[in-house]
Write an enzyme that holds these catalytic residues in place. Structure first.
Site, PDB file in Angstrom:
ATOM      1  N   LYS A  50       0.895  -0.953  -0.277  1.00 55.64           N
ATOM      2  CA  LYS A  50      -0.008   0.365   0.079  1.00 55.64           C
ATOM      3  C   LYS A  50       0.796   1.377  -0.064  1.00 55.64           C
ATOM      4  O   LYS A  50       1.045   2.626  -0.592  1.00 55.64           O
ATOM      5  CB  LYS A  50      -0.693  -0.115   1.523  1.00 55.64           C
ATOM      6  CG  LYS A  50      -2.593  -0.962   0.999  1.00 55.64           C
ATOM      7  CD  LYS A  50      -3.046  -1.120   2.188  1.00 55.64           C
ATOM      8  CE  LYS A  50      -4.096  -2.546   1.894  1.00 55.64           C
ATOM      9  NZ  LYS A  50      -4.605  -2.627   3.123  1.00 55.64           N
ATOM     10  N   GLN A  94      -5.676  -1.375   9.270  1.00 58.16           N
ATOM     11  CA  GLN A  94      -5.047  -3.115   9.129  1.00 58.16           C
ATOM     12  C   GLN A  94      -5.593  -4.035   9.963  1.00 58.16           C
ATOM     13  O   GLN A  94      -5.407  -4.196  10.976  1.00 58.16           O
ATOM     14  CB  GLN A  94      -3.497  -3.195   8.845  1.00 58.16           C
ATOM     15  CG  GLN A  94      -3.496  -4.169   7.907  1.00 58.16           C
ATOM     16  CD  GLN A  94      -3.134  -4.799   6.819  1.00 58.16           C
ATOM     17  OE1 GLN A  94      -3.453  -3.600   5.861  1.00 58.16           O
ATOM     18  NE2 GLN A  94      -4.476  -5.173   5.659  1.00 58.16           N
ATOM     19  N   ASP A 117     -11.495   2.995   3.606  1.00 61.01           N
ATOM     20  CA  ASP A 117     -11.824   1.859   3.169  1.00 61.01           C
ATOM     21  C   ASP A 117     -13.316   1.268   3.260  1.00 61.01           C
ATOM     22  O   ASP A 117     -13.602   0.150   2.315  1.00 61.01           O
ATOM     23  CB  ASP A 117     -11.465   0.314   4.883  1.00 61.01           C
ATOM     24  CG  ASP A 117     -10.336  -0.519   4.117  1.00 61.01           C
ATOM     25  OD1 ASP A 117      -9.835  -1.087   3.194  1.00 61.01           O
ATOM     26  OD2 ASP A 117      -9.955  -1.397   5.075  1.00 61.01           O
TER      27      ASP A 117
END
Ligand code: NAP
Length: 276
Positions: A50, A94, A117
């Site tokens: 990422k 995460q 997200d």
């Protein structure tokens, strides 16, 4: 005839190049903060990818690595601090998180306007009522892959095997919003193969290696393999690729299918949040 392979790596590259072009015109530096709690090796690799992606499109990116014994409240406090920062437009925690932390409580604490997200209940609610907003990265990437076939979604029979908040449920809603006829399957579904065989679009998000076999697939179907299963240091999907590709019309590989699109959609979401 063998199925056409949907190359996620190439599609993600072209999305990044569009983002770079857009940024040049906007004079903007979107910022993404990723929080990792603990040392899960797979998470460490995902976060590195990422960061590398952010670098490729000239985003600001920072990683906040916290010890495995971090409390839920400490994590929520860090999210609250990051939320006030002007140069941070997107925050991502995460997963998985250590057992002492409730994942949904943490997701709830990310403000919807910083939710890179797209998993905050408000953003999921917007998806549910088909209102424009940030949407979860993996399902959004799946839609891009399906669109890249040039085939319509409207009117097609779509079957989602898996109903998680992260993948199965939202991809079903997105396909429904695009006027597919959607069926959800899960661990309690009876006669699974009879249902999957009806699918023009088959989404496998189970987390079970090579679970979908050729006899479960309709000829010429679009087969999207979301699964990432690590077996003897190799990544294997939820679809038995070699045999299903003989039946399907289109198929995503693992790796190199859905994964790169998930990351590209994280960049798109961060850009969207920065432009608000
Ligand atoms: P999850 O939360 O574990 O959900 C798995 C789903 O599969 C559940 O709904 C479960 O049903 C269903 N299932 C399990 N066994 C089944 C069976 N025998 N028949 C039918 N359905 C069954 O997993 P997830 O988070 O959705 O992830 C799924 C896979 O995608 C994993 O391999 C994950 O690593 C991968 N993934 C990949 C990406 C990417 O970017 N490529 C992103 C996210 C996830 P119940 O609800 O009844 O338990």
């Amino acid at each position: 005839m063998s199925a056409e392979i949907l190359n996620g790596t190439r599609l993600a590259q072209s999305i990044r190049s569009q983002i770079r072009k857009k940024l040049k015109k906007l004079n903007l530096t979107p910022g993404l903060a990723v929080i990792q709690v603990g040392d899960d090796p797979a998470s460490t690799i995902y976060i590195k990818h990422k960061q590398r992606d952010c670098f490729k499109v000239n985003f600001h990116s920072e990683v906040h690595k916290l010890p495995a014994n971090t409390t839920q409240q400490e994590l929520i406090n860090i999210i609250a601090d990051l939320s006030t920062r002007k140069n941070i437009h997107g925050i991502l925690v995460q997963m998985p998180l250590p057992a002492q932390i409730d994942e949904q409580t943490v997701i709830d604490s990310i403000p919807p306007e910083k939710d890179a997200d797209g998993l905050n209940p408000l953003n999921l609610g917007n998806l549910f009522i088909n209102r424009e907003g940030v949407t979860p990265c993996t399902p959004t990437g799946i839609i891009r892959l399906i669109d890249s076939t040039g085939l319509p979604i409207e009117g097609q029979q779509a079957v989602c095997v898996g109903r998680s908040h992260l993948v199965g449920k939202p991809i079903g809603i997105m396909l429904l919003n695009r006027n597919a006829t959607v069926t959800y399957c899960h661990s309690r579904t009876m006669d699974l193969a009879e249902i999957t065989k009806q699918a023009d679009i088959l989404i496998a998000a189970v987390g079970n290696p090579e679970f979908i076999t050729a006899d479960m697939v309709k000829p010429k179907a679009i087969v999207i393999d979301v699964g990432i299963n690590s077996i003897n240091d190799r990544l294997i999907g939820d679809v038995k690729f070699d045999e299903v590709k003989q039946v399907a019309g289109f198929i995503t590989p693992v790796p190199g299918g859905v994964g790169p699109l998930t990351r590209a959609m994280l960049l798109e979401n961060t850009l969207k949040l920065a432009m608000v």
